[in-house]
Design an enzyme around this catalytic site. Structure first.
Site, PDB file in Angstrom:
ATOM      1  N   TRP A   1      57.831  72.420 103.028  1.00  0.00           N
ATOM      2  CA  TRP A   1      58.413  73.259 102.445  1.00  0.00           C
ATOM      3  C   TRP A   1      59.471  73.756 103.058  1.00  0.00           C
ATOM      4  CZ3 TRP A   1      57.382  73.048  97.371  1.00  0.00           C
ATOM      5  CH2 TRP A   1      56.147  72.828  97.213  1.00  0.00           C
TER       6      TRP A   1
ATOM      7  N   ASP B   1      58.861  82.099 105.557  1.00  0.00           N
ATOM      8  CA  ASP B   1      57.863  81.526 103.859  1.00  0.00           C
ATOM      9  C   ASP B   1      56.192  81.453 105.086  1.00  0.00           C
ATOM     10  OD1 ASP B   1      56.474  80.386 102.661  1.00  0.00           O
ATOM     11  OD2 ASP B   1      57.547  78.321 102.317  1.00  0.00           O
TER      12      ASP B   1
ATOM     13  N   LYS C   1      48.146  81.781  96.378  1.00  0.00           N
ATOM     14  CA  LYS C   1      47.057  81.123  97.000  1.00  0.00           C
ATOM     15  C   LYS C   1      45.914  81.833  97.978  1.00  0.00           C
ATOM     16  CE  LYS C   1      50.659  78.118  98.240  1.00  0.00           C
ATOM     17  NZ  LYS C   1      50.143  76.195  97.635  1.00  0.00           N
TER      18      LYS C   1
END
Length: 358
Positions: free
Chosen positions: A102, A170, A194
């Site tokens: 990511w 992030d 999440k």
């Protein structure tokens, strides 16, 4: 009612009591005669939910008054582009620390908009570890970007780096899982699916001083100031996702806040990692011990045949989501906030039993 042990990496498990609460309010939300999904985002009833969710997040994370809390759409993937669109260009540079897939995607978007310097220390080891320091940061970058937790490789920053340049993170996969010092960051972003709630809403927490440097020549929807001025109501927000997020935040408050949540997450991760370490002839953990994620436990088995047998038996036992990401294979147990300690206990017991039999 049948409930499985859900170890999916995202969208992930939600607290059962939150789901039950949402079920009770689904048809008639607090006496309105409507579902939250049906009401106007301009109504006073929805606005109360919206503002309540912001207030809860501020309390839980200790967000100072000079930071904005935004509820956006597009996931972390849009933020990969929106951040450099706003804060690169005009000769400015950004530093990206690569610790997994990511962070690579975030870097790939940033290079479209300005000069990017890369710290790729973790790549040489196959993303098994997290760097101790960021030597490239000389204080002259528009921002330094990190990914706090790496879902695919199962690593996590145990402590966040102290940077000279503004720090952007992030935190999609570990926000709200432990206490953090928000003032260490210029901007934090996180997809909700999440730890915060269902998919569809993205949280951005940003310092006013940092936001002041945005690019004013972007389309309206791509400027942070648009959403700051409108309290994230410039266009129709994902109202139902924000409502469920508010209920999840209330659940975290009832648990005792982030200190209690962090201890609960530590117990879950320890149960599974200890099972891996007890049986090194069967289980091969991916991450270095010092960089092990509390959220995503990644491991392989001694052979592909054993791996197939493990995943097959796990499915028969009602364990869902243990197959590793398609890009790396192996196994992964995601232990986000809503996963009960008892689920981790059952998984660890199964792992012990499987190892004894194989």
């Amino acid at each position: 009612m049948k409930r499985v042990d859900n170890f999916n990496a995202g969208p992930a498990a939600l607290p059962l009591e939150v789901l039950e609460e949402v079920r009770e309010e689904l048809i008639d939300f607090r006496g309105t005669g409507m579902s939250v999904m049906e009401m106007s985002h301009r109504s006073k009833e929805y606005e109360a939910v919206h503002n309540e969710a912001q207030a809860r997040l501020r309390r839980l994370l200790g967000i100072p008054d000079d930071y904005r809390v935004l509820f956006l759409q597009g996931g972390a993937s849009l933020q990969f582009a929106m951040i450099p669109m706003n804060f690169l260009g005009d000769g400015r540079r950004a530093l990206y620390v690569l610790t997994g897939a990511w962070s690579e995607k975030a870097r790939d978007e940033a290079v479209r908009f300005g000069e990017v310097v890369v710290n790729d220390w973790a790549t040489a080891g196959g993303y098994r570890d997290i760097p101790d320091r960021i030597p490239e940061d000389d204080g002259a970058f528009a921002y330094v970007h990190i990914t706090s937790n790496n879902t695919i490789f199962g690593t996590q920053w145990p402590q966040f780096p102290k940077t000279l340049s503004p720090l952007v993170a992030d935190m999609s996969s570990d926000i709200l899982s432990r206490p953090i010092e928000v003032t260490d960051f210029a901007l934090i972003y996180a997809g909700a699916q999440k730890n915060l709630g269902p998919s569809g809403v993205t949280v951005v927490i940003a310092k006013d001083e940092f936001l002041a440097g945005e690019n004013a020549n972007l389309p309206t929807m791509l400027r942070y100031s648009t959403h700051v001025k409108s309290n994230s109501l410039y266009n129709t927000p994902p109202t139902f996702a924000i409502y469920i997020m508010d209920r999840v935040l209330a659940w975290v408050e009832r648990l005792g806040g982030l200190a209690a949540v962090a201890e609960r997450n530590r117990k879950k991760a320890a149960l599974v990692y200890e099972a891996i370490d007890r049986h090194p002839q069967v289980y091969l953990g991916h991450a270095e011990k010092r960089a092990r994620s509390q959220m995503n436990v990644t491991f392989r088995l001694a052979s592909e045949e054993l791996e197939r047998a493990f995943l097959s038996e796990a499915a028969e036992r009602g364990f869902v989501g243990l197959k590793g990401h398609r890009s790396v294979g192996g196994c992964r147990a995601s232990l986000y906030n809503a996963v009960p300690v008892e689920a981790a206990e059952r998984l660890a017991q199964f792992m012990d039993d499987f190892a004894r039999r194989h």
